[in-house]
Design a protein around this motif. Structure first.
Motif, mmCIF file in Angstrom:
data_model
loop_
_atom_site.group_PDB
_atom_site.id
_atom_site.type_symbol
_atom_site.label_atom_id
_atom_site.label_comp_id
_atom_site.label_asym_id
_atom_site.label_seq_id
_atom_site.Cartn_x
_atom_site.Cartn_y
_atom_site.Cartn_z
ATOM 1 N N LYS B 232 49.481 29.967 152.094
ATOM 2 C CA LYS B 232 48.526 30.912 151.513
ATOM 3 C C LYS B 232 47.222 30.843 152.297
ATOM 4 N N ALA B 234 43.321 32.217 152.217
ATOM 5 C CA ALA B 234 42.317 32.845 151.353
ATOM 6 C C ALA B 234 41.061 33.140 152.165
ATOM 7 N N THR B 352 40.933 38.908 144.548
ATOM 8 C CA THR B 352 42.249 39.485 144.338
ATOM 9 C C THR B 352 43.319 38.843 145.219
ATOM 10 N N THR B 353 44.575 39.051 144.842
ATOM 11 C CA THR B 353 45.676 38.728 145.745
ATOM 12 C C THR B 353 45.730 39.830 146.803
ATOM 13 N N TYR B 360 44.733 36.271 150.347
ATOM 14 C CA TYR B 360 43.945 36.368 149.116
ATOM 15 C C TYR B 360 42.528 36.709 149.547
ATOM 16 N N PHE B 380 39.055 32.498 141.809
ATOM 17 C CA PHE B 380 39.829 32.657 143.051
ATOM 18 C C PHE B 380 40.897 31.566 143.127
ATOM 19 N N THR B 383 43.717 32.571 140.975
ATOM 20 C CA THR B 383 44.464 33.677 141.578
ATOM 21 C C THR B 383 45.376 33.173 142.697
ATOM 22 N N ILE B 384 44.865 32.225 143.481
ATOM 23 C CA ILE B 384 45.655 31.676 144.591
ATOM 24 C C ILE B 384 46.797 30.814 144.042
ATOM 25 N N ASP B 387 49.169 33.259 141.828
ATOM 26 C CA ASP B 387 49.540 34.559 142.396
ATOM 27 C C ASP B 387 49.293 35.721 141.447
#
Ligand code: FAD
Ligand code: ZN
Lengths: 98, 419
Positions: B232, B234, B352-353, B360, B380, B383-384, B387
């Motif tokens: 992921k 970001a 946001t994703t 991200y 955040f 969200t990470i 998902d």
């Protein structure tokens, strides 16, 4: 920062009103193309470097101007009338140089 | 035991202060991580901290192109408040306020959060009506707000010109008492240390220069210190959002970069013990613990990545200050500086994703993102990790502009320089 108005010559930036990104393409008023309207209203190139933009000499001759300015150095490489030019394509520094 | 305490201060004082550990390590980047956070500003660091603390995700790198705190987290005027009109903003910033209220304890790091209040001055009856409306909207959602009369304001800020002959007479104001200021460097350092101690690698002088991709999916980054992979990636680069997104092949964003300046005067005796905003222009001021008046005003008004401001704005800010406080005419300004702000098209942020798989995005902080630092990282990280957004940041999508769901607190429309 000085902007050289084609009518009035070099003038201080406080005489001008910024009207933003000049790369955007305004759809025809009757257009129902939502994507095109959304792109026009919301999407920006926002480059770090030469930026094509519209200024109005609101404290002077009131002409709308198409300016190419570097957003890192504020160096202005071109100023021209924006007259009749709803769409301003990204253009090269050298073009339209006054 | 807490790393910083009265006991550890005493112990280290007795041993010549030789045994303090650096607040964060200087690790070399590993070949891969679970999560890469691009940007070592307040938001990137708090994201890493909450990933580790709230979600147990510790195999994380924060990549910062300069040194930690070189961006806006170290350039802002430190005002913290949650006095918004629209519910999405109010809920998000109030969550941030609650995190601020416990932040020094949570981080075991004194961020000097001082709830000295924030007072918005009204100069016309219509403006006061508008403030009453905003105050009611805040109270409706459980946030503190109170209207103040001119007499009360004169008692709170004796130096103000409250006379009827002032250039812009003051007719009242809206006060949020729980608002205030915090020490911005301490916020960056406190989050950095908290993340580091939980295993996060904070890697300075490491500029992201491109994205590694597998088809559409982002699988890592190229940097000035080599390739680093991650499941992921970001992005939390504030004023550099447009440039970094361009590296991922996304050429347009609902964001313009604009420069905001700030100023500080020589130290004075206690002069003002709240955060004050002027209602007939754009000017705000507070006083630092060292005594300097810290103040600012409008953006430069045109796209800029210059990290410095121009003289016309200096002139304007000073004249607004003198309209409020004629007595400051002979106070000397010590320093001024500028920072590049990621102005969004509705003045609200994006957490946001996406927009690409494996990516991200956290941006659009305009010139108000310092107060958001705790909640931004908290949301955040959520969200990470999951998902999907938390309810607090669910409205702050990237596609809201094209879907007609803008969150425009001031009602200015898509003109970023006016937000
Ligand atoms: C003058 C001024 C006054 C302000 N006053 C206030 C205020 O009173 N209250 C308030 O709430 N907000 C205020 N703000 C806004 C606030 O400072 C910002 O919204 C907030 O700091 C932005 O988030 P950040 O801390 O993560 O940004 P930053 O600290 O700017 O972090 C982003 C980081 O990303 C890094 N980066 C960029 N590109 C790359 C790359 N390619 N690779 C690796 N790293 C990269 C940058 O070096 C930077 O360190 C002010 C801003 C300015 C400029
Ligand atoms: Zn002219």
């Amino acid at each position: 920062m000085l902007i050289t108005c084609p009518y009035c010559g070099p003038r201080d930036v406080i005489e001008f009103t910024y009207q933003g990104d000049g790369n955007r393409e305004r759809p025809q008023p009757a257009s129902q193309n939502l994507d095109a309207w959304n792109a026009y209203v919301y999407d920006r190139l926002n480059p770090a470097g030469d930026h094509n933009e519209i200024w109005q000499h609101s404290g002077g001759c009131r002409a709308h101007l198409r300016v190419v300015r570097n957003t890192l150095t504020h160096e202005i490489s071109s100023v021209a009338f924006a007259r009749g030019d709803h769409k301003v394509a990204a253009r090269h520094k050298a073009e339209g140089k006054t | 035991m807490a790393e910083y305490s009265a006991f550890s201060l005493l112990k280290n004082a007795l041993t010549g202060n030789k045994d303090w550990k650096p607040a964060w390590r200087k690790p070399a980047p590993k070949a891969s991580y679970d999560v890469i956070v691009i940007g070592g500003g307040g938001h990137g660091l708090s994201t890493a901290y909450y990933l580790a603390k709230e979600h147990g995700i510790t195999n994380v790198a924060v990549l910062e192109k300069g040194w930690l705190g070189s961006g806006n987290v170290g350039r802002n005027t430190t005002a913290v408040r949650s006095n918004y009109l629209l519910p999405a903003n109010t809920r998000f910033y109030e969550h941030s306020m609650k995190l601020w209220e416990n932040l020094s304890h949570d981080l075991n790091y004194n961020v000097m959060f001082s709830q000295r209040g924030c007072l918005n001055l009204a100069h016309t009856p219509a403006q006061l009506d508008d403030f009453a409306r905003r105050g009611n909207a805040m109270r409706h959602l459980g946030v503190d707000a109170e209207l103040m009369t001119t007499a009360e304001i004169a008692r709170l800020v004796p130096a103000l010109d409250v006379s009827a002959t002032a250039r812009f007479p003051i007719v009242g104001g809206l006060m949020q008492r729980r608002a205030g200021t915090a020490r911005h460097d301490a916020v960056a350092w406190g989050y950095a240390r908290g993340a580091d101690r939980r295993g996060v690698d904070i890697i300075e002088n490491c500029e992201v220069t491109g994205f590694l991709r597998d088809g559409d999916r982002i699988i890592g980054v190229t940097t000035s210190r080599g390739e680093i992979r991650a499941r992921k990636v970001a992005v939390a680069v504030a004023g550099s959002t447009g440039q970094v997104m361009r590296l991922a092949g996304i050429d347009t964003m609902p964001i313009e970069s604009h420069v905001l300046q700030a100023f500080v005067t020589e130290s004075l005796k206690p002069f003002i013990d709240t955060v004050l905003t002027f209602g007939m222009g754009h000017f705000y001021m507070s006083q630092s613990d060292k005594g300097g008046l810290v103040y600012g005003g409008d953006l430069e008004g045109y796209n800029s990545y210059a990290q410095r401001g121009s003289l016309p704005v200096v002139d304007e800010v000073m004249s607004e200050m003198l309209a409020l406080f004629p007595g400051l005419a002979r106070v000397r300004m010590l320093r001024s500086w500028g920072g590049v702000c990621d102005m969004s098209m509705d003045g609200s942020p994006i957490i946001t994703t996406g927009p690409l798989p494996g990516m991200y995005l956290n941006c659009g902080w305009c010139y108000g993102g310092f107060k958001a630092t705790p909640a931004s990282g908290w949301c955040f990280a959520w969200t990470i990790a999951k998902d999907e957004p938390h309810a607090f940041n669910a409205p702050f999508t990237l596609d809201r502009f094209h879907r007609g769901l803008v969150i425009d607190d001031k009602g200015q429309g898509a003109t970023p320089r006016l937000h």
